[in-house]
Design a protein around this motif. Structure first.
Motif, PDB file in Angstrom:
ATOM      1  N   UNK A  92     -13.224   3.351   7.032  1.00 44.98           N
ATOM      2  CA  UNK A  92     -12.898   2.107   7.744  1.00 44.98           C
ATOM      3  C   UNK A  92     -12.724   0.968   6.737  1.00 44.98           C
ATOM      4  N   UNK A  93     -13.661   0.862   5.803  1.00 41.20           N
ATOM      5  CA  UNK A  93     -13.605  -0.244   4.829  1.00 41.20           C
ATOM      6  C   UNK A  93     -12.333  -0.189   3.982  1.00 41.20           C
ATOM      7  N   UNK A  94     -11.984   1.013   3.508  1.00 41.43           N
ATOM      8  CA  UNK A  94     -10.830   1.096   2.612  1.00 41.43           C
ATOM      9  C   UNK A  94      -9.525   0.854   3.388  1.00 41.43           C
ATOM     10  N   UNK A  95      -9.505   1.215   4.664  1.00 38.35           N
ATOM     11  CA  UNK A  95      -8.318   0.950   5.470  1.00 38.35           C
ATOM     12  C   UNK A  95      -8.203  -0.528   5.836  1.00 38.35           C
ATOM     13  N   UNK A  96      -9.355  -1.190   5.964  1.00 40.61           N
ATOM     14  CA  UNK A  96      -9.334  -2.619   6.290  1.00 40.61           C
ATOM     15  C   UNK A  96      -8.984  -3.454   5.064  1.00 40.61           C
ATOM     16  N   UNK A  97      -9.661  -3.159   3.961  1.00 36.48           N
ATOM     17  CA  UNK A  97      -9.501  -4.004   2.764  1.00 36.48           C
ATOM     18  C   UNK A  97      -8.241  -3.644   1.971  1.00 36.48           C
ATOM     19  N   UNK A  98      -7.859  -2.382   2.010  1.00 37.85           N
ATOM     20  CA  UNK A  98      -6.688  -1.891   1.264  1.00 37.85           C
ATOM     21  C   UNK A  98      -6.685  -2.349  -0.206  1.00 37.85           C
ATOM     22  N   UNK A  99      -7.709  -1.979  -0.981  1.00 41.77           N
ATOM     23  CA  UNK A  99      -7.788  -2.475  -2.360  1.00 41.77           C
ATOM     24  C   UNK A  99      -6.672  -1.953  -3.264  1.00 41.77           C
ATOM     25  N   UNK A 100      -6.078  -0.815  -2.893  1.00 42.50           N
ATOM     26  CA  UNK A 100      -5.106  -0.204  -3.798  1.00 42.50           C
ATOM     27  C   UNK A 100      -3.685  -0.700  -3.621  1.00 42.50           C
ATOM     28  N   UNK A 101      -3.437  -1.393  -2.496  1.00 39.58           N
ATOM     29  CA  UNK A 101      -2.057  -1.821  -2.243  1.00 39.58           C
ATOM     30  C   UNK A 101      -1.645  -2.832  -3.313  1.00 39.58           C
ATOM     31  N   UNK A 102      -0.560  -2.510  -4.006  1.00 38.82           N
ATOM     32  CA  UNK A 102      -0.082  -3.414  -5.053  1.00 38.82           C
ATOM     33  C   UNK A 102      -0.838  -3.301  -6.362  1.00 38.82           C
ATOM     34  N   UNK A 103      -1.712  -2.269  -6.485  1.00 42.23           N
ATOM     35  CA  UNK A 103      -2.469  -2.112  -7.736  1.00 42.23           C
ATOM     36  C   UNK A 103      -1.513  -1.777  -8.877  1.00 42.23           C
ATOM     37  N   UNK A 316      -3.119   4.522  -1.932  1.00 39.14           N
ATOM     38  CA  UNK A 316      -2.543   3.177  -1.751  1.00 39.14           C
ATOM     39  C   UNK A 316      -1.845   2.716  -3.021  1.00 39.14           C
ATOM     40  N   UNK A 317      -2.471   2.976  -4.181  1.00 42.41           N
ATOM     41  CA  UNK A 317      -1.891   2.528  -5.452  1.00 42.41           C
ATOM     42  C   UNK A 317      -0.542   3.216  -5.713  1.00 42.41           C
ATOM     43  N   UNK A 318      -0.458   4.482  -5.346  1.00 39.80           N
ATOM     44  CA  UNK A 318       0.794   5.212  -5.544  1.00 39.80           C
ATOM     45  C   UNK A 318       1.783   4.951  -4.415  1.00 39.80           C
ATOM     46  N   UNK A 319       1.366   4.156  -3.435  1.00 39.54           N
ATOM     47  CA  UNK A 319       2.234   3.840  -2.296  1.00 39.54           C
ATOM     48  C   UNK A 319       2.487   5.060  -1.413  1.00 39.54           C
ATOM     49  N   UNK A 320       1.529   6.007  -1.397  1.00 41.76           N
ATOM     50  CA  UNK A 320       1.713   7.189  -0.555  1.00 41.76           C
ATOM     51  C   UNK A 320       0.934   6.983   0.745  1.00 41.76           C
ATOM     52  N   UNK A 321       1.659   7.050   1.833  1.00 42.29           N
ATOM     53  CA  UNK A 321       1.032   6.817   3.149  1.00 42.29           C
ATOM     54  C   UNK A 321       0.171   8.019   3.531  1.00 42.29           C
ATOM     55  N   UNK A 322      -1.076   7.759   3.914  1.00 39.48           N
ATOM     56  CA  UNK A 322      -1.939   8.848   4.387  1.00 39.48           C
ATOM     57  C   UNK A 322      -2.042   8.736   5.905  1.00 39.48           C
ATOM     58  N   UNK A 323      -1.429   9.683   6.594  1.00 41.82           N
ATOM     59  CA  UNK A 323      -1.465   9.651   8.061  1.00 41.82           C
ATOM     60  C   UNK A 323      -2.835  10.048   8.570  1.00 41.82           C
ATOM     61  N   UNK A 324      -2.959  10.044   9.879  1.00 43.74           N
ATOM     62  CA  UNK A 324      -4.268  10.336  10.484  1.00 43.74           C
ATOM     63  C   UNK A 324      -4.734  11.758  10.142  1.00 43.74           C
TER      64      UNK A 324
END
Ligand code: ASP
Length: 405
Positions: A92-103, A316-324
């Motif tokens: 939940x935390x990593x999906x909310x905060x998304x620290x890797x987006x744009x890393x 997130x850093x690699x921009x790869x979407x992880x589905x459910x």
């Protein structure tokens, strides 16, 4: 004078002094690191005889196969449940905060020197059966030792009392002796912690600069999620499932928790955990000696949570979407990987390759988080040990034991 200060304060002061020493005199740490080696070697010296004697004495104390079955079921259920809670908190935390987006993927230039080959889960499972118990002991292969010790203890109760009585007496005696060695070694914890942490700070100070930017947000996500698990989830379970006082229990656990934090090894901390759970929180010897060695090897809430956050950070850093579906795979493999991780520094990072492979992420992604792994290891190891100790109290209470907490 020093004896008047309570041990956990001594350790805490040692921790602060070590941070100052490591930062101010990074070139002088070689003069003190030997104290850390002595301390860790002493703890490791204790572990194998302690675990073996403790499990045999625990299993024979539990008695009938019915009781043993019930205890095992409760222990394993608690361990799986709390690890799942931990993973979901991380998710939940990593999906909310998304620290890797744009890393910045340039971070992955950090050289990877890890041997990233891990056994498949099936192989790990089979290896729990030792082909040679002496070899397993020599190698410090804890799951195999535990497996044999449970068998040995169980069948000890099945033979004629003429044979079982001396065995039970012997292992109870070995257990007592190992615990008294532990209590002696515990006195040196402040010195050990000082040396280990000073060395670590001197070595890691370069990496500490990495805490700016997305790696810093990643660290905060891991630490924040670990804090939720340690300060909310586990105390709530302790209070409502175990009807115990979490604050009192935490106070008694301060020495092993600070040691876990400083050594990043739940295995090395095990003797101290057992001592605190039995003598401070008042859990019976029989429960402590069955639940805790098992916990130090298979129950790693902090590691499971961290692996989940780390893998999603990499995605997130690699921009790869992880589905459910992929996130569900991550949850399951993180659970298995945390069970398979050994209670030693950075084991969680190495075994994380299983998860990356399972969801098709590049293994080089580990390079992204390598720089701050050793620091996060301290936090997750403390959570691993905290969860084991809460499990011991909850199971003891469920068995009708009267404890101190
Ligand atoms: N260092 C951790 C432990 O001993 C395992 C890990 O690397 O996550 O509990």
């Amino acid at each position: 004078m020093l004896n008047k200060i309570q041990l956990h304060w001594q350790i805490f002061i040692a921790l602060l002094l070590a941070i100052a020493f490591g930062i101010l005199f990074p070139n002088q740490v070689d003069y003190v690191t030997w104290m850390g080696d002595v301390f860790l070697r002493a703890l490791r010296m204790i572990i194998i005889p302690l675990i073996f004697a403790s499990i045999v004495s625990g299993v024979t104390g539990i008695g009938s196969s019915e009781n043993l079955g019930r205890m095992s079921l409760k222990t394993i259920s608690y361990y799986l449940l709390t690890s799942l809670f931990a993973i979901v908190t991380g998710l939940v935390m990593v999906n909310l905060i998304k620290p890797g987006v744009g890393a910045d993927l340039g971070l992955s230039m950090v050289v990877m020197e890890l041997d990233v080959t891990a056994d498949s889960f099936g192989q790990t499972l089979i290896k729990i059966i030792p082909t040679n118990i002496i070899d397993a002991m020599a190698k410090g292969d804890l799951p195999a030792i535990i497996f044999f010790a449970i068998f040995f203890g169980f069948f000890t109760t099945k033979v004629n009392a003429r044979y079982s009585a001396p065995i039970i007496d012997f292992f109870n005696a070995v257990f007592e002796v190992m615990m008294s060695i532990t209590m002696f070694v515990i006195k040196f914890t402040p010195l050990g912690v000082f040396a280990i942490v000073a060395g670590l700070i001197a070595e890691q100070s370069g990496n500490l600069l990495m805490v700016f930017g997305s790696l810093g947000i990643y660290m905060l996500t891991v630490i924040g999620a670990l804090a939720i698990h340690a300060f909310i989830t586990l105390p709530v379970l302790l209070k409502f499932l175990g009807r115990a006082n979490p604050v009192k229990h935490a106070r008694g656990m301060s020495v092993p928790l600070l040691t876990a934090f400083s050594t990043s090894s739940s295995s090395a901390t095990l003797p101290l955990t057992m001592e605190a759970v039995e003598f401070k929180s008042g859990v019976s010897n029989k429960t402590t000696s069955f639940v805790l060695p098992l916990g130090a090897t298979i129950n790693m809430d902090g590691t499971a949570l961290y692996q989940c956050v780390a893998v999603l950070f990499i995605a997130q850093a690699y921009g790869i979407e992880m589905g459910i579906l992929q996130q569900i795979i991550i949850v399951i493999t993180a659970l298995l990987a945390s069970i398979g991780a050994a209670g030693i520094p950075m084991a969680g990072l190495v075994i994380m390759t299983i998860i990356l492979t399972a969801v098709g992420l590049p293994l080089e992604g580990i390079g992204l988080i390598l720089a701050v792994d050793r620091i996060l290891d301290m936090f997750r190891t403390a959570v691993n040990v905290w969860s084991d100790s809460c499990g011991a109290v909850i199971i003891a209470k469920s068995e009708g034991e009267v404890t101190n907490v």
